[in-house]
Structures are given as structure tokens and as C-alpha cells.
Design a protein around this motif. Structure first.
Motif, PDB file in Angstrom:
ATOM      1  N   GLY A 136     -16.754 -31.484  -3.435  1.00  0.00           N
ATOM      2  CA  GLY A 136     -17.169 -31.085  -2.103  1.00  0.00           C
ATOM      3  C   GLY A 136     -16.196 -31.382  -0.984  1.00  0.00           C
ATOM      4  O   GLY A 136     -16.538 -31.237   0.184  1.00  0.00           O
ATOM      5  N   ARG A 137     -14.984 -31.779  -1.312  1.00  0.00           N
ATOM      6  CA  ARG A 137     -14.021 -32.130  -0.265  1.00  0.00           C
ATOM      7  C   ARG A 137     -12.989 -31.039   0.017  1.00  0.00           C
ATOM      8  O   ARG A 137     -12.152 -31.186   0.891  1.00  0.00           O
ATOM      9  N   GLY A 138     -13.042 -29.927  -0.721  1.00  0.00           N
ATOM     10  CA  GLY A 138     -12.014 -28.893  -0.617  1.00  0.00           C
ATOM     11  C   GLY A 138     -11.804 -28.359   0.784  1.00  0.00           C
ATOM     12  O   GLY A 138     -10.687 -28.373   1.304  1.00  0.00           O
ATOM     13  N   LEU A 139     -12.856 -27.867   1.423  1.00  0.00           N
ATOM     14  CA  LEU A 139     -12.678 -27.320   2.775  1.00  0.00           C
ATOM     15  C   LEU A 139     -12.418 -28.414   3.808  1.00  0.00           C
ATOM     16  O   LEU A 139     -11.794 -28.158   4.835  1.00  0.00           O
ATOM     17  N   HIS A 140     -12.851 -29.635   3.518  1.00  0.00           N
ATOM     18  CA  HIS A 140     -12.490 -30.749   4.401  1.00  0.00           C
ATOM     19  C   HIS A 140     -10.975 -30.966   4.368  1.00  0.00           C
ATOM     20  O   HIS A 140     -10.356 -31.216   5.407  1.00  0.00           O
ATOM     21  N   LEU A 141     -10.377 -30.846   3.178  1.00  0.00           N
ATOM     22  CA  LEU A 141      -8.915 -30.939   3.068  1.00  0.00           C
ATOM     23  C   LEU A 141      -8.245 -29.791   3.799  1.00  0.00           C
ATOM     24  O   LEU A 141      -7.267 -29.995   4.534  1.00  0.00           O
ATOM     25  N   VAL A 142      -8.747 -28.584   3.595  1.00  0.00           N
ATOM     26  CA  VAL A 142      -8.180 -27.409   4.280  1.00  0.00           C
ATOM     27  C   VAL A 142      -8.253 -27.615   5.790  1.00  0.00           C
ATOM     28  O   VAL A 142      -7.279 -27.374   6.505  1.00  0.00           O
ATOM     29  N   ASP A 143      -9.396 -28.087   6.273  1.00  0.00           N
ATOM     30  CA  ASP A 143      -9.579 -28.318   7.702  1.00  0.00           C
ATOM     31  C   ASP A 143      -8.600 -29.361   8.230  1.00  0.00           C
ATOM     32  O   ASP A 143      -8.019 -29.202   9.307  1.00  0.00           O
ATOM     33  N   ALA A 144      -8.402 -30.425   7.473  1.00  0.00           N
ATOM     34  CA  ALA A 144      -7.535 -31.515   7.922  1.00  0.00           C
ATOM     35  C   ALA A 144      -6.048 -31.151   7.855  1.00  0.00           C
ATOM     36  O   ALA A 144      -5.270 -31.576   8.719  1.00  0.00           O
ATOM     37  N   LEU A 145      -5.645 -30.374   6.858  1.00  0.00           N
ATOM     38  CA  LEU A 145      -4.225 -30.112   6.639  1.00  0.00           C
ATOM     39  C   LEU A 145      -3.705 -28.846   7.303  1.00  0.00           C
ATOM     40  O   LEU A 145      -2.498 -28.694   7.475  1.00  0.00           O
ATOM     41  N   SER A 146      -4.598 -27.938   7.692  1.00  0.00           N
ATOM     42  CA  SER A 146      -4.144 -26.664   8.259  1.00  0.00           C
ATOM     43  C   SER A 146      -4.141 -26.701   9.781  1.00  0.00           C
ATOM     44  O   SER A 146      -4.815 -27.519  10.403  1.00  0.00           O
ATOM     45  N   GLU A 147      -3.375 -25.786  10.332  1.00  0.00           N
ATOM     46  CA  GLU A 147      -3.383 -25.571  11.784  1.00  0.00           C
ATOM     47  C   GLU A 147      -4.730 -24.972  12.192  1.00  0.00           C
ATOM     48  O   GLU A 147      -5.303 -25.335  13.205  1.00  0.00           O
ATOM     49  N   SER A 148      -5.215 -24.041  11.370  1.00  0.00           N
ATOM     50  CA  SER A 148      -6.521 -23.420  11.576  1.00  0.00           C
ATOM     51  C   SER A 148      -6.925 -22.742  10.271  1.00  0.00           C
ATOM     52  O   SER A 148      -6.088 -22.522   9.395  1.00  0.00           O
ATOM     53  N   TRP A 149      -8.206 -22.424  10.147  1.00  0.00           N
ATOM     54  CA  TRP A 149      -8.689 -21.689   8.988  1.00  0.00           C
ATOM     55  C   TRP A 149      -9.863 -20.836   9.416  1.00  0.00           C
ATOM     56  O   TRP A 149     -10.463 -21.070  10.458  1.00  0.00           O
ATOM     57  N   ASP A 150     -10.159 -19.803   8.610  1.00  0.00           N
ATOM     58  CA  ASP A 150     -11.214 -18.876   8.988  1.00  0.00           C
ATOM     59  C   ASP A 150     -11.855 -18.288   7.735  1.00  0.00           C
ATOM     60  O   ASP A 150     -11.285 -18.319   6.655  1.00  0.00           O
ATOM     61  N   VAL A 151     -13.050 -17.761   7.925  1.00  0.00           N
ATOM     62  CA  VAL A 151     -13.805 -17.121   6.859  1.00  0.00           C
ATOM     63  C   VAL A 151     -14.224 -15.741   7.345  1.00  0.00           C
ATOM     64  O   VAL A 151     -14.759 -15.605   8.440  1.00  0.00           O
TER      65      VAL A 151
END
Length: 167
Positions: A136-151
Motif C-alpha cells: 500500500g505504499r506505492g502511490l505514497h512513494l510516487v507522491d513523495a518522489l515526483s514533482e507531480s502526478w495525476d490520474v
């Protein structure tokens, strides 16, 4: 779309002759996360980027592909689409599966009613994760490591994208 990673180079890019884009239909299988990560690593290495930037980008891509496989649905040819574009200062990563918006159900969904979860996910509201949770940490990692993310969700599938600052 191609069935294997296709790369194209742009003339005049900082590392002349180095591929700057990637667009592939990869098998809807666990191994595709590693394949995509290694292909991205091969394209980023010649650019002389800082190590943490490359590690962040490859971690994000791996998580996006894994999430597509774990929570999405394969396309008719049993694939998912992986794309990226390396700009001068920004890398944009995109993973598209053919799942519907309500198909993004985590294992903890009760009675298969994921409508609330799917709406929260599309709104990028991340659920807190218990410290002892195994997943359950995948999108938390994406959120923390990326400049931005979207769906983006629609009748033809779900695309999750992330942008990584290169400089």
C-alpha cells in the motif's frame, strides 16, 4: 503503439543520439515492471543525471507499472501501455491499463464496493498506511518522489502519470 519498447531520439538534445521518448505495449505481467525500469535506466544513464534523480525516476516507473498490473485490467491483447518523454528539465512517465475507474480496488475493499476508494484515488487522496502493513505504499512513494502526478480515467482505461525534475 508497439509491442516492444520503441525509442526515438531528438536531434540537438543534450546527449546527442540518446533516445528521449519511449512508447511500448508491455505484457500485463509482473516482469514488465522490471523491464520498463531497466529500459528507463538505459535511457537515463547517458544523460549524466544525478544518481538520486535516476533512482527516483526508475522507482516511480516501477510503482506505476506494478499498480497498473495489481489494480488495473489488461487491454485486449493482454498488455498495458508504458510511455515516457525526457525533456530538458522534466521527465514525464505514463502507464495506461484498460481498467475502468471503479476497477481500481485495493485488497482491503470490503464487499467489492470500491466506488469511494476509486473517487478518492482519482482525487489523489492517499489513504494513510499502517506501519506494519505489507503493501500500500506505492502511490505514497510516487507522491513523495515526483514533482507531480495525476490520474486520468475513462471508458478506454486508466492512465497514471508522474513528472520528475531532472535538474
Amino acid at each position: 503503439m508497439t509491442t516492444a519498447g520503441a525509442s526515438t531520439a531528438r536531434a540537438g538534445s543534450p546527449a546527442e543520439g540518446v533516445a528521449r521518448t519511449y512508447d511500448a505495449s508491455l505484457p500485463f505481467a509482473d516482469a514488465s515492471a522490471n523491464l520498463a525500469r531497466h529500459d528507463l535506466l538505459d535511457q537515463l544513464r547517458p544523460l549524466g543525471l544525478e544518481r538520486h534523480v535516476v533512482e527516483d525516476a526508475t522507482t516511480i516507473l516501477h510503482e506505476l507499472v506494478r499498480n497498473g498490473i495489481d489494480h488495473g485490467a489488461p487491454c485486449e491483447d493482454h498488455t498495458l501501455e508504458v510511455r515516457w518523454d525526457v525533456g530538458d528539465d522534466l521527465l514525464t512517465l505514463r502507464v495506461t491499463d484498460c481498467g475502468t475507474p471503479n476497477g481500481a480496488c485495493p485488497p482491503e475493499c470490503v464487499d467489492d464496493d470500491c466506488s469511494d476508494h476509486a473517487e478518492r484515488w482519482r482525487s489523489k487522496i492517499l489513504t494513510p498506511i499502517a506501519p506494519d502493513a505489507l503493501r500500500g505504499r506505492g502511490l505514497h512513494l510516487v507522491d513523495a518522489l515526483s514533482e507531480s502526478w495525476d490520474v486520468e480515467t475513462g471508458e478506454e482505461g486508466t492512465t497514471v502519470s508522474a513528472q520528475v525534475r531532472l535538474r
